[in-house]
Design a protein around this motif. Structure first.
Motif, PDB file in Angstrom:
ATOM      1  N   UNK A  21      34.211  41.906  56.511  1.00  0.00           N
ATOM      2  CA  UNK A  21      35.766  41.681  56.673  1.00  0.00           C
ATOM      3  C   UNK A  21      36.055  40.525  57.932  1.00  0.00           C
ATOM      4  N   UNK A  55      39.082  39.659  60.869  1.00  0.00           N
ATOM      5  CA  UNK A  55      40.298  39.701  61.251  1.00  0.00           C
ATOM      6  C   UNK A  55      40.658  38.589  62.499  1.00  0.00           C
ATOM      7  N   UNK A 111      44.498  39.906  66.252  1.00  0.00           N
ATOM      8  CA  UNK A 111      45.769  40.937  66.441  1.00  0.00           C
ATOM      9  C   UNK A 111      46.489  40.571  64.829  1.00  0.00           C
ATOM     10  N   UNK A 112      45.722  40.276  63.847  1.00  0.00           N
ATOM     11  CA  UNK A 112      46.382  40.258  62.538  1.00  0.00           C
ATOM     12  C   UNK A 112      45.663  41.255  61.539  1.00  0.00           C
ATOM     13  N   UNK A 113      45.909  41.009  60.468  1.00  0.00           N
ATOM     14  CA  UNK A 113      45.400  41.884  59.216  1.00  0.00           C
ATOM     15  C   UNK A 113      43.828  41.750  58.954  1.00  0.00           C
ATOM     16  N   UNK A 114      43.136  42.860  58.701  1.00  0.00           N
ATOM     17  CA  UNK A 114      41.666  42.915  58.419  1.00  0.00           C
ATOM     18  C   UNK A 114      41.720  42.340  57.032  1.00  0.00           C
ATOM     19  N   UNK A 167      39.394  41.265  53.589  1.00  0.00           N
ATOM     20  CA  UNK A 167      38.058  41.403  52.985  1.00  0.00           C
ATOM     21  C   UNK A 167      37.530  40.093  52.800  1.00  0.00           C
ATOM     22  N   UNK A 204      44.982  50.136  67.819  1.00  0.00           N
ATOM     23  CA  UNK A 204      45.663  49.688  66.574  1.00  0.00           C
ATOM     24  C   UNK A 204      45.128  50.797  65.465  1.00  0.00           C
ATOM     25  N   UNK A 214      45.130  51.444  61.498  1.00  0.00           N
ATOM     26  CA  UNK A 214      45.141  50.631  60.015  1.00  0.00           C
ATOM     27  C   UNK A 214      45.408  51.765  59.024  1.00  0.00           C
ATOM     28  N   UNK A 266      43.535  47.230  53.368  1.00  0.00           N
ATOM     29  CA  UNK A 266      44.295  47.451  54.666  1.00  0.00           C
ATOM     30  C   UNK A 266      45.595  46.854  54.912  1.00  0.00           C
ATOM     31  N   UNK A 267      46.391  47.740  55.522  1.00  0.00           N
ATOM     32  CA  UNK A 267      47.649  47.344  56.061  1.00  0.00           C
ATOM     33  C   UNK A 267      47.659  46.463  57.207  1.00  0.00           C
ATOM     34  N   UNK A 268      48.715  45.848  57.469  1.00  0.00           N
ATOM     35  CA  UNK A 268      48.657  44.889  58.763  1.00  0.00           C
ATOM     36  C   UNK A 268      48.280  45.658  60.091  1.00  0.00           C
TER      37      UNK A 268
END
Lengths: 116, 114
Positions: A35, A37, A40-43, A45, B89, B91, B104-106
């Motif tokens: 994964x 990232x 500071x943003x979304x994880x 896939x 954080x 998730x 995942x969500x943001x």
């Protein structure tokens, strides 16, 4: 307690260089993941790997990316020619699901890649 | 495609108080699993709590509990007696049963004030 380990913890590279990120999943796990990232943003896939082949990959995982399980313990992510936008934290994860499906992924601490 | 939405980019809570983090998801599946993962500044994502969709009872792990509303496709996390170490954080994540990919969500940044 078994854990997923990743190396290096931080790598700085020049744009266009090849990078290999390494992971040692938990030993009896069957499914392996990468994964990404961006800070500071979304994880997001990237790819999943099962039975020595890619089982699923995302649109991000283009021809510049490849994965390998060379020796039965390590699981690597290679980026052939890095771009500035590849700067991110890369997480390796694994799961077992021998028997009962749980869906739970176990994550490593991540490898921060900085492309200059 | 399944999606997970966390509408709160950031939340704050006073130490010892209770806070609820929201999560909604979209799926056409009936069997799936939902998770809350915590990512402290040390970076590693750690599982906080898991909910199987076929279970009506809300999952609980010590100070952490969920409110799972399957019809509304809502999965909120309640943290009771918040501690400084809860700052991280968080998730929300989804995987369908026998699925391959965790979505995942943001994320929601939780700040804990002393």
């Amino acid at each position: 307690e078994p854990e997923v380990t990743q190396t290096p913890s931080h790598q700085v590279t020049q744009m266009g260089q090849e990078v290999i990120l390494r992971c040692v999943p938990i030993s009896n796990h069957l499914y392996f993941y990468w994964y990404r990232q961006i800070l500071g943003q979304k994880v997001e896939f990237l790819v999943s790997f099962y039975n020595n082949e890619i089982s699923e990959k995302s649109e991000i995982f283009d021809d510049q990316f490849s994965v390998e399980r060379p020796d039965g313990s390590n699981f690597t992510l290679k980026i052939r020619s890095t771009k500035l936008e590849d700067s991110a934290m890369y997480f390796c994860a694994s799961r077992t699901d021998r028997g009962t499906f749980t869906g739970e992924l176990f994550f490593g601490e991540g490898s921060r890649l900085t492309v200059l | 495609a399944q999606t997970v939405t966390q509408s709160q980019p950031e939340m704050s809570v006073q130490e010892a108080e209770t806070v609820t983090l929201s999560c909604t998801y979209d799926t056409s599946e009936s069997d799936y699993y939902l998770f809350w993962y915590k990512q402290p500044p040390s970076r590693q994502m750690i599982l906080v709590i898991r909910q199987e969709a076929y279970k009506q009872q809300n999952a609980t792990e010590n100070r952490f509990s969920v409110n799972f509303q399957k019809a509304a496709k809502s999965f909120s996390l309640k943290i009771s007696d918040s501690q400084l170490g809860d700052a991280a954080m968080y998730f929300c994540a989804y995987i369908r049963e026998y699925g391959n990919k965790l979505v995942f969500g943001a994320g929601t940044i939780l700040r804990v004030k002393s």
